[in-house]
Design an enzyme around this catalytic site. Sequence first.
Site, mmCIF file in Angstrom:
data_model
loop_
_atom_site.group_PDB
_atom_site.id
_atom_site.type_symbol
_atom_site.label_atom_id
_atom_site.label_comp_id
_atom_site.label_asym_id
_atom_site.label_seq_id
_atom_site.Cartn_x
_atom_site.Cartn_y
_atom_site.Cartn_z
ATOM 1 N N ASP A 87 3.431 -54.225 56.155
ATOM 2 C CA ASP A 87 4.743 -53.592 56.175
ATOM 3 C C ASP A 87 5.776 -54.647 55.777
ATOM 4 O O ASP A 87 5.967 -55.643 56.490
ATOM 5 C CB ASP A 87 5.037 -53.027 57.575
ATOM 6 C CG ASP A 87 6.291 -52.158 57.582
ATOM 7 O OD1 ASP A 87 6.607 -51.555 56.538
ATOM 8 O OD2 ASP A 87 6.951 -52.091 58.637
ATOM 9 N N GLU A 102 8.785 -60.273 57.770
ATOM 10 C CA GLU A 102 10.193 -60.057 58.117
ATOM 11 C C GLU A 102 10.953 -61.367 57.946
ATOM 12 O O GLU A 102 10.484 -62.418 58.363
ATOM 13 C CB GLU A 102 10.274 -59.542 59.568
ATOM 14 C CG GLU A 102 11.634 -59.442 60.168
ATOM 15 C CD GLU A 102 12.669 -58.681 59.335
ATOM 16 O OE1 GLU A 102 12.407 -57.537 58.940
ATOM 17 O OE2 GLU A 102 13.740 -59.273 59.070
ATOM 18 N N ASN A 160 10.010 -64.656 53.653
ATOM 19 C CA ASN A 160 10.690 -63.914 52.601
ATOM 20 C C ASN A 160 9.586 -63.250 51.783
ATOM 21 O O ASN A 160 8.898 -63.905 50.983
ATOM 22 C CB ASN A 160 11.520 -64.876 51.742
ATOM 23 C CG ASN A 160 12.203 -64.171 50.581
ATOM 24 O OD1 ASN A 160 11.966 -62.990 50.332
ATOM 25 N ND2 ASN A 160 13.052 -64.904 49.873
ATOM 26 N N ASP A 191 16.784 -53.044 52.889
ATOM 27 C CA ASP A 191 18.238 -53.238 52.796
ATOM 28 C C ASP A 191 18.708 -52.812 51.404
ATOM 29 O O ASP A 191 18.143 -53.257 50.400
ATOM 30 C CB ASP A 191 18.583 -54.714 53.030
ATOM 31 C CG ASP A 191 18.337 -55.127 54.471
ATOM 32 O OD1 ASP A 191 18.441 -54.262 55.368
ATOM 33 O OD2 ASP A 191 18.025 -56.310 54.703
ATOM 34 N N LYS A 213 26.058 -53.428 46.086
ATOM 35 C CA LYS A 213 26.801 -53.941 44.920
ATOM 36 C C LYS A 213 25.832 -54.378 43.830
ATOM 37 O O LYS A 213 24.823 -55.039 44.126
ATOM 38 C CB LYS A 213 27.651 -55.147 45.334
ATOM 39 C CG LYS A 213 28.804 -54.782 46.220
ATOM 40 C CD LYS A 213 29.604 -56.021 46.555
ATOM 41 C CE LYS A 213 30.671 -55.666 47.566
ATOM 42 N NZ LYS A 213 31.157 -56.821 48.307
ATOM 43 N N ASP A 262 16.609 -44.003 52.761
ATOM 44 C CA ASP A 262 17.592 -42.946 52.987
ATOM 45 C C ASP A 262 18.722 -43.066 51.968
ATOM 46 O O ASP A 262 19.688 -42.307 52.036
ATOM 47 C CB ASP A 262 18.154 -43.015 54.418
ATOM 48 C CG ASP A 262 18.679 -44.390 54.781
ATOM 49 O OD1 ASP A 262 17.901 -45.359 54.651
ATOM 50 O OD2 ASP A 262 19.847 -44.508 55.179
#
Length: 280
Positions: free
Chosen positions: A94, A120, A147, A172, A176, A208
Amino acid sequence: MAWTATATLCCRLIRLPSARRPPPSRARCFATQSPDAVDKEYADLNLRPLYTNRGQHLRIRQHVNPLSSSFSEPTEPPDWKEVFEDPLLPLMVDIGCGSGRFLIWHAKNSGQRRNYLGLEIREKLVERTQFWVNELGLRNIYFMFANATVSFEKIISSYPGPLSLVSILCPDPHFKKRHHKRRVLQPPLVDSITKNLCLGGQVLIQSDVLEVAADMRERFDGYSDILEHVDCVDKDLHCDNEGWLLDNPMGIRTEREIHAELEGATIYRRMYQKIRDASH
Ligand SMILES: C[S@@+](CC[C@H](N)C(=O)[O-])C[C@H]1O[C@@H](n2cnc3c(N)ncnc32)[C@H](O)[C@@H]1O
């Protein structure tokens, strides 16, 4: 919590018995309008008291910049024999696992037929998830502070068993345009996931934010000679006319997914399955 700004065969790999699956997302959304929705969804893990008893209060940065020099070097892989009881089992990874509850839930309910690895970039989250894993005595799950964009290849190419499932769930968005390069799913990572997946292995992407989901989709669609889009997970779960899965195939929602659905958001999901190796 708002952001600012075909195979039927495959379902055997990740689908849970329908009794464990949540009802359709929309119905759920309005049934669980509560700030404790995450705790409720993961109630059977009973994780919060575990960490509170330790007397630690977690202050976690909202975001880190994955392009900063401190995250530019790939993280070394662990000694797989140390972290997993059976390091030859198929592996689910994940990417950007956040709090880790989603993966811990799977590890606890899997019956040990698979190993789970969470990657993570926020170290404190990883410390807490690994604490939970140790407290629960699970030997089929491990969390790494890494990373994923730069470390996935080095870590995963060293795993001795097959890579059977990779999930990238609500990454995330970095809205921009000049920040798009901070998004976790960059071309070398797509390439590495595709290359390292075993035949029949799967990728699940979801967001989402339609623009983010479409960006991930475009990247994986570019590998259509190797990865097949799974239009129909089983007779109860298929895609809409736009090619997005109509519901969650994983049996439980991630934290971001829960918050987004509480806000009435649509979750865009897509699944792929590896059908051949690149060299063929
Ligand atoms: C919006 S959260 C979603 C967490 C979880 N997947 C969910 O759906 O609830 C995105 C997570 O990805 C992590 N992340 C962002 N960039 C990353 C990177 N390059 N490598 C690993 N994790 C990353 C963030 O720290 C954050 O925890």
